[in-house]
Design a protein around this motif. Structure first.
Motif, PDB file in Angstrom:
ATOM      1  N   UNK A 131      -0.600  16.696 -17.881  1.00 47.03           N
ATOM      2  CA  UNK A 131      -1.937  17.516 -17.798  1.00 47.03           C
ATOM      3  C   UNK A 131      -2.518  17.103 -16.469  1.00 47.03           C
ATOM      4  N   UNK A 132      -3.333  17.678 -16.075  1.00 47.26           N
ATOM      5  CA  UNK A 132      -3.957  17.382 -14.564  1.00 47.26           C
ATOM      6  C   UNK A 132      -4.062  15.845 -14.410  1.00 47.26           C
ATOM      7  N   UNK A 133      -4.529  14.970 -15.124  1.00 51.92           N
ATOM      8  CA  UNK A 133      -4.991  13.635 -14.989  1.00 51.92           C
ATOM      9  C   UNK A 133      -4.274  12.779 -16.093  1.00 51.92           C
ATOM     10  N   UNK A 134      -3.096  13.262 -16.691  1.00 53.93           N
ATOM     11  CA  UNK A 134      -2.502  12.291 -17.561  1.00 53.93           C
ATOM     12  C   UNK A 134      -0.823  12.177 -17.139  1.00 53.93           C
ATOM     13  N   UNK A 135      -0.421  11.088 -17.234  1.00 54.18           N
ATOM     14  CA  UNK A 135       0.923  10.906 -16.864  1.00 54.18           C
ATOM     15  C   UNK A 135       1.753  10.038 -17.957  1.00 54.18           C
ATOM     16  N   UNK A 136       2.730  10.567 -18.378  1.00 52.37           N
ATOM     17  CA  UNK A 136       3.364   9.711 -19.564  1.00 52.37           C
ATOM     18  C   UNK A 136       4.066   8.508 -18.922  1.00 52.37           C
ATOM     19  N   UNK A 137       4.351   8.623 -17.705  1.00 53.72           N
ATOM     20  CA  UNK A 137       5.129   7.365 -17.020  1.00 53.72           C
ATOM     21  C   UNK A 137       4.325   7.039 -15.689  1.00 53.72           C
ATOM     22  N   UNK A 138       3.610   5.933 -15.731  1.00 53.44           N
ATOM     23  CA  UNK A 138       2.761   5.591 -14.506  1.00 53.44           C
ATOM     24  C   UNK A 138       2.958   4.337 -13.701  1.00 53.44           C
ATOM     25  N   UNK A 139       3.839   4.583 -13.109  1.00 49.59           N
ATOM     26  CA  UNK A 139       4.502   3.675 -11.947  1.00 49.59           C
ATOM     27  C   UNK A 139       3.550   2.741 -11.375  1.00 49.59           C
ATOM     28  N   UNK A 140       2.217   3.426 -10.814  1.00 46.04           N
ATOM     29  CA  UNK A 140       1.401   2.519 -10.081  1.00 46.04           C
ATOM     30  C   UNK A 140       0.907   1.139 -10.775  1.00 46.04           C
ATOM     31  N   UNK A 141       0.829   1.184 -11.985  1.00 43.30           N
ATOM     32  CA  UNK A 141       0.223   0.083 -12.678  1.00 43.30           C
ATOM     33  C   UNK A 141       1.069  -1.113 -12.707  1.00 43.30           C
ATOM     34  N   UNK A 142       2.530  -0.779 -12.710  1.00 47.42           N
ATOM     35  CA  UNK A 142       3.631  -1.948 -12.272  1.00 47.42           C
ATOM     36  C   UNK A 142       3.718  -2.461 -11.057  1.00 47.42           C
ATOM     37  N   UNK A 151       0.815  -1.249   0.029  1.00 47.44           N
ATOM     38  CA  UNK A 151       0.024  -0.142   0.106  1.00 47.44           C
ATOM     39  C   UNK A 151       0.898   1.129   0.040  1.00 47.44           C
ATOM     40  N   UNK A 152       1.858   1.315   0.787  1.00 47.46           N
ATOM     41  CA  UNK A 152       2.744   2.401   0.888  1.00 47.46           C
ATOM     42  C   UNK A 152       3.571   2.576  -0.418  1.00 47.46           C
ATOM     43  N   UNK A 153       3.928   1.358  -1.163  1.00 47.33           N
ATOM     44  CA  UNK A 153       4.564   1.588  -2.286  1.00 47.33           C
ATOM     45  C   UNK A 153       3.704   2.146  -3.583  1.00 47.33           C
ATOM     46  N   UNK A 154       2.356   1.804  -3.497  1.00 51.02           N
ATOM     47  CA  UNK A 154       1.372   2.261  -4.246  1.00 51.02           C
ATOM     48  C   UNK A 154       1.273   3.815  -4.195  1.00 51.02           C
ATOM     49  N   UNK A 155       1.092   4.292  -2.992  1.00 51.81           N
ATOM     50  CA  UNK A 155       0.973   5.636  -2.812  1.00 51.81           C
ATOM     51  C   UNK A 155       2.023   6.472  -3.126  1.00 51.81           C
ATOM     52  N   UNK A 156       3.712   5.838  -3.135  1.00 56.41           N
ATOM     53  CA  UNK A 156       4.726   6.486  -3.500  1.00 56.41           C
ATOM     54  C   UNK A 156       4.866   6.624  -5.108  1.00 56.41           C
ATOM     55  N   UNK A 157       4.386   5.353  -5.869  1.00 57.31           N
ATOM     56  CA  UNK A 157       4.394   5.400  -7.194  1.00 57.31           C
ATOM     57  C   UNK A 157       3.304   6.313  -7.593  1.00 57.31           C
ATOM     58  N   UNK A 158       2.285   6.478  -7.059  1.00 57.25           N
ATOM     59  CA  UNK A 158       1.298   7.737  -7.198  1.00 57.25           C
ATOM     60  C   UNK A 158       2.114   8.909  -7.232  1.00 57.25           C
ATOM     61  N   UNK A 159       2.688   9.182  -6.419  1.00 58.25           N
ATOM     62  CA  UNK A 159       3.408  10.470  -6.030  1.00 58.25           C
ATOM     63  C   UNK A 159       4.393  10.852  -7.270  1.00 58.25           C
ATOM     64  N   UNK A 160       5.060   9.523  -7.654  1.00 61.38           N
ATOM     65  CA  UNK A 160       6.087   9.705  -8.580  1.00 61.38           C
ATOM     66  C   UNK A 160       5.553   9.945  -9.802  1.00 61.38           C
ATOM     67  N   UNK A 161       4.208   9.422 -10.356  1.00 59.54           N
ATOM     68  CA  UNK A 161       3.603   9.614 -11.481  1.00 59.54           C
ATOM     69  C   UNK A 161       3.021  11.072 -11.484  1.00 59.54           C
TER      70      UNK A 161
END
Length: 103
Positions: free
Chosen positions: A33-44, A17-27
């Motif tokens: 754009x407000x809701x678009x990230x070119x690199x989305x680590x939470x999915x991995x 859970x903590x890693x998912x939150x950190x991955x969101x922060x990295x994304x």
């Protein structure tokens, strides 16, 4: 591993859970754009957790996405769109179970 659940799963759940939150922060750092990230680590991270923990990883993914929704600009009913983030790891888990484990 017993019944498909890894030993020490109780450590993996909060850590994941903590890693998912950190991955969101990295994304959020790499968003264009407000809701678009070119690199989305939470999915991995979500796919890895779901392959380890099964559907529990997808539930953790939904919870992390729901909590991080306001940072992506999704408020109110739009926060429910976080359910769609749980579908990707579930599909990956299903494909893995069907084609590579033969169960």
């Amino acid at each position: 591993m017993r019944n498909g659940i890894p030993k020490g799963w109780w450590v993996l759940v909060p850590l994941g859970f903590v890693l998912l939150i950190l991955a969101h922060l990295m994304a959020l750092i790499f968003r264009i754009q407000p809701a678009v990230s070119l690199w989305f680590p939470p999915s991995g991270v979500a796919i890895a957790l779901t392959l380890w923990l099964g559907p529990v990883g997808a539930i953790l993914t939904w919870m992390a996405s729901f909590l991080m929704s306001p940072f992506w600009g999704n408020d109110g009913w739009y926060r429910l769109a976080s359910w769609t983030d749980a579908t990707e790891p579930l599909v990956a888990w299903f494909v893995y179970r069907q084609y590579w484990k033969g169960k």
